[in-house]
Design an enzyme around this catalytic site. Structure first.
Site, PDB file in Angstrom:
ATOM      1  N   LYS A 170       0.219   3.293  -3.283  1.00  0.00           N
ATOM      2  CA  LYS A 170      -1.000   4.052  -3.554  1.00  0.00           C
ATOM      3  C   LYS A 170      -0.689   5.503  -3.898  1.00  0.00           C
ATOM      4  O   LYS A 170       0.286   6.078  -3.400  1.00  0.00           O
ATOM      5  CB  LYS A 170      -1.927   4.028  -2.324  1.00  0.00           C
ATOM      6  CG  LYS A 170      -2.584   2.693  -2.053  1.00  0.00           C
ATOM      7  CD  LYS A 170      -3.495   2.747  -0.842  1.00  0.00           C
ATOM      8  CE  LYS A 170      -4.740   3.563  -1.075  1.00  0.00           C
ATOM      9  NZ  LYS A 170      -5.727   3.411   0.005  1.00  0.00           N
ATOM     10  N   CYS A 187       0.802  -1.227   0.000  1.00  0.00           N
ATOM     11  CA  CYS A 187       0.000   0.000   0.000  1.00  0.00           C
ATOM     12  C   CYS A 187       0.831   1.272   0.000  1.00  0.00           C
ATOM     13  O   CYS A 187       0.284   2.368  -0.086  1.00  0.00           O
ATOM     14  CB  CYS A 187      -0.967  -0.023   1.185  1.00  0.00           C
ATOM     15  SG  CYS A 187      -2.351  -1.175   0.923  1.00  0.00           S
TER      16      CYS A 187
END
Length: 342
Positions: free
Chosen positions: A17, A14
């Site tokens: 992102k 993540c």
């Protein structure tokens, strides 16, 4: 000319992102959709879309994919799948079907892809879902994830922005996996710290969701790329404030040591910049600040629930075996402001 070798893990999960500021800038330009059956869309950055099919059934849809954050392809597949499945649980839903999303270099060993897909399939099976297909493209870098469909009752949707003043805030997994993975890539993470991060990232939020079902949860989200503070900011929605107790934060212990050594991520700094003026730290060490901005991959559920149910809910989550904690309260004062105190 010699081709450059493909590096399997060069920073992913993540942390890959888009930053919350950039994403908000784009989404603000999209025209709103008007459909009375669309119960949850993209208007307040919730974890998944919810569409009402009948009076008793709503469909939950999400997708998530990213580059590797660990060197083991099988573990990467498990982590990426657990992360994608998590959005269904954050909405209070049950997983039904999943589709693979694959980007893979044509010159890389296909056995690596097989191990990624095996890890993902096993997590879908553990979730009680069916892996029904997918789509792949040739790419210069490895990326993997899932598109997932679940169901729930239309009256039992857990949105991310329905917290109420006086609620307790409960976090179901430890923080620090982004920092630990960064330390691991430069050979500075201990085996103990990396094992703790992998255990957290491969654990489905299915179990926490089931444990919390008997309680009167007002709002829920999973903590991923925007860090705890970024996702809490979305939860407050400018309507409420929050008080966090940094000593109560569940964490991978070594993460604070690595943060003190400046083993940080660029994504955490984007999160910090986005929340400028919305967070006040009162005596928290620098490492704790970084822990709160740290992007989490397959992070825990952040839950807002009535204070009188908090201790019983915490005991139910503690029984699952991962570090968790009651980390603060939702307040009526200073809407949109998060205060971090001892």
């Amino acid at each position: 000319m010699n081709e450059q070798p493909i590096v399997f893990c060069k920073g992913g999960g993540c942390t890959a992102k888009l930053g919350p500021g950039a994403l908000a800038h784009v989404l603000d330009k999209l025209p709103p959709f008007s459909d009375p059956n669309l119960l949850v869309g993209f208007d307040h950055s919730d974890d998944a879309a919810v569409y009402k099919l009948t009076d008793d059934i709503a469909m939950v849809q999400t997708l998530d994919f990213f580059p590797p954050m660990v060197e083991d392809p099988y573990l990467f597949g498990q982590i990426a799948a657990a992360n994608a499945l998590s959005d269904i649980y954050a909405m209070g839903g049950t997983v039904k079907t999943a589709l693979n999303i694959v980007c893979f270099p044509e010159q890389m060993d296909l056995n690596i892809l097989g191990r990624i897909l095996q890890g993902g399939a096993e997590k879908v099976r553990e979730a009680g879902g069916v892996l029904a297909g997918g789509h792949s493209i040739a790419d210069s870098d490895v990326k993997y994830g899932l598109s997932v469909t679940g169901i729930l009752h239309p009256d039992k949707v857990l949105q991310n922005n329905a917290c109420q003043p006086g609620d307790a805030l409960l976090l179901t997994k430890p923080l620090g996996v982004g920092i630990v993975c960064t330390a691991s890539r430069v050979g500075e993470a201990s085996a103990e710290a990396l094992d703790a991060a992998i255990q957290s990232m491969t654990t489905l939020n299915k179990y926490a969701s089931e444990a919390l079902a008997p309680f009167g949860v007002h709002a829920c989200t999973d903590v991923t790329g925007f860090g705890l503070l970024g996702h809490l900011n979305e939860m407050l929605g400018g309507r409420c404030g929050a008080l966090l107790h940094w000593e109560a934060l569940p964490r991978i212990p070594q993460a604070l040591d690595y943060a003190d050594e400046f083993l940080l991520t660029a994504a955490a700094q984007r999160n910090r910049n986005h929340l400028e003026g919305k967070v006040v730290f009162e005596g928290a060490p620098f490492a704790v600040e970084e822990l709160l901005f740290d992007p989490q991959t397959s992070g825990g559920l952040l839950v807002s629930l009535p204070a009188e149910q908090a201790n019983e809910a915490l005991a139910a989550i503690q029984a699952l075996g991962l570090p968790c904690g009651l980390i603060g309260q939702v307040t009526a004062e200073e809407p949109g402001m998060i205060r971090v105190v001892r």
